[in-house]
Write a protein that holds these residues in place. Structure first.
Motif, PDB file in Angstrom:
ATOM      1  N   ASN A   1       0.782  -1.235   0.000  1.00 13.11           N
ATOM      2  CA  ASN A   1       0.000   0.000   0.000  1.00 13.11           C
ATOM      3  C   ASN A   1       0.813   1.285   0.000  1.00 13.11           C
ATOM      4  N   VAL A   2       2.032   1.287   0.533  1.00 12.11           N
ATOM      5  CA  VAL A   2       2.723   2.547   0.808  1.00 12.11           C
ATOM      6  C   VAL A   2       2.976   3.367  -0.459  1.00 12.11           C
ATOM      7  N   TRP A   3       3.421   2.739  -1.527  1.00  7.44           N
ATOM      8  CA  TRP A   3       3.723   3.484  -2.756  1.00  7.44           C
ATOM      9  C   TRP A   3       2.473   4.079  -3.393  1.00  7.44           C
ATOM     10  N   LEU A   4       1.290   3.618  -2.950  1.00  7.94           N
ATOM     11  CA  LEU A   4       0.027   4.094  -3.509  1.00  7.94           C
ATOM     12  C   LEU A   4      -0.641   5.169  -2.652  1.00  7.94           C
ATOM     13  N   TRP A   5      -0.050   5.555  -1.540  1.00  4.88           N
ATOM     14  CA  TRP A   5      -0.580   6.676  -0.775  1.00  4.88           C
ATOM     15  C   TRP A   5      -0.522   7.937  -1.640  1.00  4.88           C
ATOM     16  N   PRO A   6      -1.517   8.800  -1.568  1.00  2.12           N
ATOM     17  CA  PRO A   6      -1.520  10.010  -2.406  1.00  2.12           C
ATOM     18  C   PRO A   6      -0.231  10.819  -2.327  1.00  2.12           C
ATOM     19  N   ASN A   7       0.284  11.048  -1.122  1.00  2.92           N
ATOM     20  CA  ASN A   7       1.511  11.840  -1.015  1.00  2.92           C
ATOM     21  C   ASN A   7       2.691  11.149  -1.688  1.00  2.92           C
ATOM     22  N   GLU A   8       2.728   9.825  -1.620  1.00  3.41           N
ATOM     23  CA  GLU A   8       3.816   9.100  -2.271  1.00  3.41           C
ATOM     24  C   GLU A   8       3.682   9.143  -3.787  1.00  3.41           C
ATOM     25  N   ARG A   9       2.451   9.073  -4.280  1.00  6.56           N
ATOM     26  CA  ARG A   9       2.248   9.201  -5.727  1.00  6.56           C
ATOM     27  C   ARG A   9       2.729  10.573  -6.213  1.00  6.56           C
ATOM     28  N   LEU A  10       2.483  11.596  -5.395  1.00  5.27           N
ATOM     29  CA  LEU A  10       2.954  12.937  -5.761  1.00  5.27           C
ATOM     30  C   LEU A  10       4.479  13.004  -5.731  1.00  5.27           C
ATOM     31  N   LYS A  11       5.103  12.409  -4.728  1.00  3.22           N
ATOM     32  CA  LYS A  11       6.564  12.415  -4.651  1.00  3.22           C
ATOM     33  C   LYS A  11       7.166  11.750  -5.886  1.00  3.22           C
ATOM     34  N   GLN A  12       6.541  10.673  -6.341  1.00  7.88           N
ATOM     35  CA  GLN A  12       7.020  10.007  -7.554  1.00  7.88           C
ATOM     36  C   GLN A  12       6.943  10.945  -8.750  1.00  7.88           C
TER      37      GLN A  12
ATOM     38  N   ILE B   1       7.005  14.245  -8.623  1.00  8.53           N
ATOM     39  CA  ILE B   1       7.997  15.308  -8.418  1.00  8.53           C
ATOM     40  C   ILE B   1       9.378  14.839  -8.875  1.00  8.53           C
ATOM     41  N   ALA B   2       9.760  13.638  -8.471  1.00 10.87           N
ATOM     42  CA  ALA B   2      11.080  13.116  -8.840  1.00 10.87           C
ATOM     43  C   ALA B   2      11.211  12.986 -10.352  1.00 10.87           C
ATOM     44  N   ARG B   3      10.132  12.550 -11.012  1.00  9.38           N
ATOM     45  CA  ARG B   3      10.185  12.373 -12.458  1.00  9.38           C
ATOM     46  C   ARG B   3      10.102  13.693 -13.213  1.00  9.38           C
ATOM     47  N   ALA B   4       9.552  14.716 -12.580  1.00 16.98           N
ATOM     48  CA  ALA B   4       9.435  16.026 -13.239  1.00 16.98           C
ATOM     49  C   ALA B   4      10.791  16.707 -13.406  1.00 16.98           C
ATOM     50  N   GLY B   5      11.777  16.287 -12.613  1.00 17.02           N
ATOM     51  CA  GLY B   5      13.127  16.829 -12.766  1.00 17.02           C
ATOM     52  C   GLY B   5      13.389  18.129 -12.042  1.00 17.02           C
ATOM     53  N   VAL B   6      12.433  18.625 -11.246  1.00 18.48           N
ATOM     54  CA  VAL B   6      12.630  19.926 -10.595  1.00 18.48           C
ATOM     55  C   VAL B   6      13.741  19.874  -9.564  1.00 18.48           C
ATOM     56  N   MET B   7      14.051  18.674  -9.023  1.00 19.84           N
ATOM     57  CA  MET B   7      15.131  18.564  -8.043  1.00 19.84           C
ATOM     58  C   MET B   7      16.478  18.299  -8.703  1.00 19.84           C
ATOM     59  N   GLY B   8      16.467  18.087 -10.003  1.00 20.91           N
ATOM     60  CA  GLY B   8      17.704  17.723 -10.670  1.00 20.91           C
ATOM     61  C   GLY B   8      18.012  16.254 -10.470  1.00 20.91           C
ATOM     62  N   LYS B   9      19.257  15.871 -10.680  1.00 19.69           N
ATOM     63  CA  LYS B   9      19.678  14.476 -10.572  1.00 19.69           C
ATOM     64  C   LYS B   9      19.543  13.987  -9.137  1.00 19.69           C
ATOM     65  N   LEU B  10      18.918  12.818  -8.963  1.00 16.45           N
ATOM     66  CA  LEU B  10      18.813  12.210  -7.642  1.00 16.45           C
ATOM     67  C   LEU B  10      20.177  11.667  -7.236  1.00 16.45           C
ATOM     68  N   THR B  11      20.537  11.865  -5.963  1.00 17.09           N
ATOM     69  CA  THR B  11      21.879  11.476  -5.520  1.00 17.09           C
ATOM     70  C   THR B  11      21.879  10.391  -4.449  1.00 17.09           C
ATOM     71  N   HIS B  12      21.033  10.493  -3.421  1.00 17.86           N
ATOM     72  CA  HIS B  12      20.991   9.458  -2.395  1.00 17.86           C
ATOM     73  C   HIS B  12      19.702   9.549  -1.599  1.00 17.86           C
ATOM     74  N   ALA B  13      19.463   8.522  -0.783  1.00 17.94           N
ATOM     75  CA  ALA B  13      18.232   8.448  -0.002  1.00 17.94           C
ATOM     76  C   ALA B  13      18.545   7.954   1.399  1.00 17.94           C
ATOM     77  N   ARG B  14      17.648   8.260   2.325  1.00 17.83           N
ATOM     78  CA  ARG B  14      17.736   7.761   3.695  1.00 17.83           C
ATOM     79  C   ARG B  14      16.382   7.166   4.074  1.00 17.83           C
ATOM     80  N   LEU B  15      16.412   6.045   4.770  1.00 18.52           N
ATOM     81  CA  LEU B  15      15.180   5.369   5.163  1.00 18.52           C
ATOM     82  C   LEU B  15      15.278   4.915   6.608  1.00 18.52           C
ATOM     83  N   ARG B  16      14.287   5.283   7.385  1.00 18.14           N
ATOM     84  CA  ARG B  16      14.166   4.803   8.761  1.00 18.14           C
ATOM     85  C   ARG B  16      12.759   4.232   8.910  1.00 18.14           C
ATOM     86  N   TYR B  17      12.684   2.930   9.147  1.00 15.64           N
ATOM     87  CA  TYR B  17      11.376   2.271   9.216  1.00 15.64           C
ATOM     88  C   TYR B  17      11.406   1.284  10.374  1.00 15.64           C
ATOM     89  N   PRO B  18      10.528   1.445  11.374  1.00 19.64           N
ATOM     90  CA  PRO B  18      10.653   0.684  12.613  1.00 19.64           C
ATOM     91  C   PRO B  18      10.122  -0.737  12.582  1.00 19.64           C
TER      92      PRO B  18
END
Length: 400
Positions: free
Chosen positions: A129-140, A142-159
């Motif tokens: 379900n997580v990738w289908l949350w509305p905010n996550e769909r928007l983040k996807q 945003i990343a594809r729109a290129g406004v942030m430029g080249k993606l460089t790295h990510a951080r994940l904290r999940y309990p």
């Protein structure tokens, strides 16, 4: 457009359970599904759910339901240990299936479901379900729109259940994992009750790094306490900005411009319903809720509707589910690779994995010890087993 007959196994013991949420969402999609029957071992829960969602056909045995109702689609909402057994039963009766997360207790158990479904020409969707949350769909977007430029790295904290977070990061990065290295340790914590109601004083702490095919690396941690200070979060960094939480920050002219994700609602049949989510960049970037006309609004309700529609479309158009066995395996496999690295000295482990890991073998052995049979080869005989919330996966590895 014809509807599909849908039967559900597992209705949840409580009003706010994930299973009850699915039933509520399904009832809002009558143009896709006819909820023909429900099944649960608990008489009280079965009666309550049947009355609440107006389902007169109620069963306490899955085999009887499948034989008498002959549903087109079988949605398995049982506890994790029961997923593979019930899915294989549904496939054996010619049903397309949707199973809860994860892919399975072990990769080879999930592979058995995929193989059986494929041989019979049936569709299998995994309810991530997580990738289908509305905010996550928007983040996807945003990343594809290129406004942030080249993606460089990510951080994940999940309990807990970190394959959810790995799924979210992977979908934003739009890239497959290439390899992983991890560390894991059982540490002492204040006494708490596990999912099965038992007392425990240790939890697993995990950390690691995942490299993706687009050369972006993700730093990962599963903390020991679900309520840890920084909570559950994932950040995506790029040359010209970053996504953190529910905000987009862009660099420009020596300043940082922050764009919170905004939710826009409208009234539908007297109810306040999510219309879209957006960031007010120039121009704005938005994701529209395709289920607003049905009154589907909450982030997880939208995700559930998307999962159900994915299976419906796959069946009626003979297409692949949007996530399916491939997506389910990949996200879970990434987590297994991290733990395999931790258990074999902390070196890099390539993805995809080419053999069953020792941890998976222990999980499957624990299942057989507890239930008295193998979840694949003895599936038919285990169909009426009592599957509790405390899974073999938790017992062996501290995973949910």
């Amino acid at each position: 457009m014809s509807t599909l007959r849908l039967a559900v196994a597992g209705v949840g013991a409580e009003a706010g359970s994930r299973a009850r949420g699915y039933l509520a969402t399904i009832k809002k999609l009558p143009h896709l599904f006819d909820l023909c029957a429900i099944c649960d071992a608990g008489d009280a829960a079965l009666r309550t759910a049947g009355e609440l969602f107006d389902v007169p056909a109620r069963y306490t045995r899955i085999e009887t339901l499948l034989k008498e109702q002959k549903p087109d689609v079988f949605l398995v909402l049982l506890p994790t240990d029961g997923q593979t057994v019930a899915a294989l039963a549904g496939i054996d009766h010619g049903c397309h299936v949707i199973t809860e997360i994860p892919y399975a207790l072990t990769l080879d158990m999930g592979d058995a479901i995929a193989r059986e479904a494929g041989e019979k020409g049936l569709k299998w969707e995994v309810a991530e379900n997580v990738w289908l949350w509305p905010n996550e769909r928007l983040k996807q977007k945003i990343a594809r729109a290129g406004v942030m430029g080249k993606l460089t790295h990510a951080r994940l904290r999940y309990p807990a259940g970190s394959y959810h977070g790995l799924n979210a990061v992977r979908m934003i990065l739009d890239s497959k994992p290439r390899r992983a290295r991890g560390y894991a340790q059982a540490v002492e914590v204040p006494p708490y009750q596990n999912y099965g109601g038992g007392d425990e004083t240790t939890r697993w702490w995990e950390s690691g790094v995942i490299e993706f095919e687009n050369d972006v690396a993700c730093i990962y941690e599963m903390p020991t306490a679900p309520g840890a200070a920084s909570g559950m979060n994932w950040d995506i960094e790029a040359v010209n900005g970053y996504l953190s939480g529910n905000e987009l920050t862009l660099y420009g002219s020596g300043a940082r411009n922050t764009h919170p994700i905004r939710e826009i609602h409208e009234e539908v049949d007297g109810e306040r319903v999510l219309t879209r989510v957006q960031v007010d960049t120039d121009p704005p970037i938005a994701w529209e809720n395709p289920y607003r006309q049905y009154g589907v609004s909450g982030q997880d309700d939208v995700a559930k509707a998307a999962i159900m529609e994915s299976l419906y479309t796959a069946v009626t158009r003979n297409a692949s589910p949007r996530y399916g066995a491939e997506g389910g395996r990949l996200d879970y496999e990434t987590w297994v690779a991290l733990r395999e690295s931790a258990e074999t000295g902390g070196g890099w482990v390539d993805i995809p994995l080419n053999a069953t890991t020792s941890l998976e073998a222990r999980i499957r052995a624990e299942f057989k010890r507890y239930y008295g049979g193998d979840p694949v080869t003895d599936a038919a005989g285990l169909l009426n087993a009592s599957f509790g919330r405390l899974s073999a996966m938790w017992t062996v590895a501290g995973w949910l």
